[in-house]
Scaffold this motif. Structure first.
Motif, PDB file in Angstrom:
ATOM      1  N   UNK A 130     -14.098 104.983  21.502  1.00 55.50           N
ATOM      2  CA  UNK A 130     -14.403 103.638  21.127  1.00 55.50           C
ATOM      3  C   UNK A 130     -13.117 103.091  21.789  1.00 55.50           C
ATOM      4  N   UNK A 131     -12.267 103.444  21.787  1.00 56.52           N
ATOM      5  CA  UNK A 131     -10.788 103.181  22.865  1.00 56.52           C
ATOM      6  C   UNK A 131     -11.024 102.719  24.117  1.00 56.52           C
ATOM      7  N   UNK A 132     -11.505 104.455  24.532  1.00 55.61           N
ATOM      8  CA  UNK A 132     -11.227 105.348  26.212  1.00 55.61           C
ATOM      9  C   UNK A 132     -12.570 104.725  26.681  1.00 55.61           C
ATOM     10  N   UNK A 133     -13.289 104.392  25.957  1.00 51.68           N
ATOM     11  CA  UNK A 133     -14.738 103.530  26.076  1.00 51.68           C
ATOM     12  C   UNK A 133     -14.143 101.984  26.555  1.00 51.68           C
ATOM     13  N   UNK A 134     -13.566 101.443  25.952  1.00 51.29           N
ATOM     14  CA  UNK A 134     -13.209 100.103  26.839  1.00 51.29           C
ATOM     15  C   UNK A 134     -12.282 100.092  27.369  1.00 51.29           C
ATOM     16  N   UNK A 135     -11.817 100.787  28.494  1.00 52.25           N
ATOM     17  CA  UNK A 135     -10.619 100.937  29.269  1.00 52.25           C
ATOM     18  C   UNK A 135     -11.716 101.058  30.915  1.00 52.25           C
ATOM     19  N   UNK A 136     -13.501 101.173  30.343  1.00 48.85           N
ATOM     20  CA  UNK A 136     -14.056 100.797  31.659  1.00 48.85           C
ATOM     21  C   UNK A 136     -13.201 101.857  32.523  1.00 48.85           C
ATOM     22  N   UNK A 137     -13.399 102.709  31.907  1.00 53.10           N
ATOM     23  CA  UNK A 137     -13.473 103.591  33.645  1.00 53.10           C
ATOM     24  C   UNK A 137     -14.354 105.433  33.090  1.00 53.10           C
TER      25      UNK A 137
END
Length: 662
Positions: free
Chosen positions: A390-397
């Motif tokens: 979920x935290x990696x998703x939030x970076x939008x790459x």
């Protein structure tokens, strides 16, 4: 290649006769099976003789969708027996269509070039109002001052308004040319009573009907002698009327009735990783917009084609009776992916017809087994994906999450730019070490993280630590502690609360490392003892390799970075590792980003109080050189595609998606 046609008049006293532009009047019908023979021959003649030819096409049949009463008047004028029939210069006729019809047509055209004419015509489009769709035109007629050149009696000026390049399928053809839409003032024409050296000017207006959507219109003017006499057609089978056409001219009006544009809205797939895997079904999400200025798009057919053997488009045609101007329709295109042998890009071609011929809109590249970032989950921790992804998703790459517990070792595609390797319950082995070494040698960036991971690598492949990371393992136990940044990547004030992975309060770990002197490795994170009983020790390092790729080695699990108190959060920590600016509020509620659709070369208006602007490509790369001026950003340097914008202003942190189109 166009021929240069010059009529050389060799009769004495004809120095002031004008060169003749030859008029071809073609009587045709869309239901006529023989008419394409003459249509194709006339088109071929135009490519050879260019502006020396003028063409009018009449559709007199009441069952023809392009019927006009003036076409019927002209049919009766010449006593035309059937379709197709062409009158060349009003005094030579060819009835019927056959494979070799080009030759007699050309012969009659060449004969007409040699005919003497006493007049010249000039047609001009003076103005066009795109709001009222009214055009103003002018026709000038000049008579030769040379008295030795005779001026026939009973002359008429006739003016035809033509629609050109109509997208319409007929008899295996996809376009109609030079279709008569009106005549000024009517089919009878205007009488001319001009003597030698005289001239006349005629001004008139005509309206372009909004239901007609061709890109071009022609105004054709011709002077004709109405002293009708009988002639026999080329085959000798039919008797027609002749009315000599002395001269003709034309002017073209270009009308932009709008166009269709497509927007690629990404893909949907079973794994939600924004690219297609082998043997996976998914959806390509498209949008089709009817763009101003004037007209709705009627009878639209969208065709979607794949140029890749491993990507099959299941739905190839989409039909819309009307797309109103400035409206957008969403188009989900279902696809099936085959068992491709290597990662690659697949091209999808979009074509549309707007009442006729297929025209290409765009080509879209779809990823097959290709992404820029691989998250290699080697932890065998079933919970890791739920609380780290979920935290990696939030970076939008764009990235791929690969779980080794589910699928075994990943394939390290050439297109991966960065690999985040996470160890955990399953410790790294020699295969892992060799794969990571190959990744470094091929120029990829690595982020390596895991509980006691230095100790694990030291046990199976110690030279990986010394040669590729530039560290040694040391063994003092450290107790209650936190991480503190230093130098490159992290600043000295970046503190990170440890909340798991063998590194939280009162839990010891032997995974403490030291930098090898002269290796070029830099310490970036330290263990700082909270109790004061332990000395600070290195917890993370950065090594820049000769090819420019970097290796980040972290002696703890990235999933253990805390998200409470005043310390650096998981999201900001990950953003910093991947080179994305930190400072993003972790607690912003997920929202559907508003898409700003802009054309290349435009500026995007945001907020006058902007203080920071970060623009990322769809694969997470931070883009440099973006100009900001008076609350606007310049996107002229961007190619077509999707971009993510993060900016700070007096209203706080804002995020937008930008779609750049041609």
């Amino acid at each position: 290649m166009k021929k240069v046609v010059t009529a050389i008049i060799i009769l004495a006293g004809l120095a002031h006769a004008y060169r003749k532009n030859v008029l071809i009047e073609n009587f045709t019908a869309t239901w006529c099976g023989y008419c394409p023979y003459q249509a194709q021959a006339i088109t071929q003649l135009e490519t050879v003789y260019g502006e020396s030819l003028t063409v009018i096409k009449y559709h007199p049949s009441t069952s023809d969708p392009f019927y006009h009463s003036h076409s019927v008047n002209r049919l009766y004028y010449y006593n035309v027996p059937g379709y197709p029939t062409s009158l060349i210069a009003g005094n030579k006729a060819i009835v019927g269509g056959w494979t070799g019809v080009y030759t007699p047509l050309e012969n009659y055209v060449l004969q007409s070039f040699q005919e003497v004419t006493p007049c010249s015509i000039k047609v001009e489009i003076l103005s066009f109002d795109p709001n009222t769709l009214v055009a103003n035109a002018r026709v000038k007629v000049f008579m030769t001052p040379e008295n030795s050149v005779p001026i026939p009696s009973e002359l008429k000026l006739r003016v035809a308004i033509l629609e050109d390049s109509i997208f319409y399928t007929w008899q295996n053809m996809n376009i109609l040319r030079y279709v008569l839409r009106s005549m000024w003032p009517n089919a009878t024409g205007t009488s001319l009573t001009l003597g030698h050296g005289d001239s006349a000017i005629y001004n008139f207006s005509f309206s372009v009907n909004q239901l007609i959507r061709a890109p071009y219109y022609y105004v054709v003017a011709f002077v004709q002698q109405d002293s009708i006499y009988p002639i026999v057609d080329y085959s000798g089978s039919y008797t027609l009327n002749a009315g000599n056409v002395l001269q003709s001219d034309k002017a073209r009006l270009t009308v932009n009735f709008g166009y269709l544009t497509s927007i690629f809205r990404g893909i949907s797939d079973a794994n939600s990783n924004r690219r297609f895997e082998r043997n996976e079904n998914g959806t390509i999400n498209l949008a089709l917009t009817s763009v101003a200025p004037f007209s709705d798009a009627h009878n639209v057919i969208l065709r979607v084609r794949s140029l890749n053997q491993y990507l099959t488009v299941m739905d190839t045609l989409f039909n819309y009776s009307v797309i109103q101007v400035n409206d957008t329709v969403e188009i989900p295109v279902n696809v099936q992916v085959g068992n491709f042998d290597a990662p690659q890009f697949a091209n999808i071609v979009l074509d549309y017809s707007w009442d006729g011929i297929m025209s290409k809109i765009d080509t879209i590249q779809i990823k097959l087994g290709v992404d820029t970032v691989l998250v290699w989950d080697g932890s065998y921790d079933s919970n890791l994906k739920s609380y780290l992804k979920v935290f990696i998703d939030s970076l939008n790459f764009a990235y791929e999450w690969f779980s080794e517990a589910d699928s075994g070792k990943p394939y390290l595609y050439d297109d991966y730019r960065t690999i985040l390797y996470i160890s955990g319950q399953r410790l790294p082995d020699t295969v892992d070490a060799n794969m990571l070494i190959n990744a470094v040698n091929s120029g990829k960036n690595l982020i390596i993280s895991g509980q006691n991971i230095a100790e694990s690598f030291n046990a199976v492949y110690p030279s990986f630590l010394t040669d590729y990371v530039g560290i040694n393992l040391i063994a003092p136990n450290t107790g209650d502690r936190k991480l503190k940044g230093s130098g490159t990547i992290f600043s000295a004030n970046d503190s990170i609360l440890i909340g798991g992975s063998g590194a939280y309060a009162n839990q010891n770990s032997k995974d403490v490392i030291d930098v090898i002197s002269g290796s070029g490795t830099l310490p970036i994170l330290y263990y700082q003892a909270l109790t004061g009983s332990d000395l600070d020790s290195v917890a993370g390092v950065l090594k820049i390799h000769p090819s420019g790729n970097r290796v980040l080695f972290l002696g703890f699990g990235v999933e253990g970075v805390g998200s409470s108190g005043t310390f650096m959060t998981k999201k900001n920590f990950l953003a910093t590792l991947f080179g994305i600016p930190s400072g993003i509020d972790e607690h912003i509620k997920p929202v559907k980003l508003k898409a700003l659709v802009v054309k290349r070369g435009q500026w995007v208006k945001l907020d006058d109080s902007i203080s920071e602007v970060y623009l990322y490509s769809a694969d997470g790369r931070l883009l440099d050189g973006i100009k900001v001026e008076k609350g606007k950003i310049d996107v002229s340097c961007l190619k077509e595609g999707v971009y993510y914008l993060i900016y700070r202003s007096d209203r706080g942190l804002s995020r937008n998606k930008i779609v750049v189109v041609e």
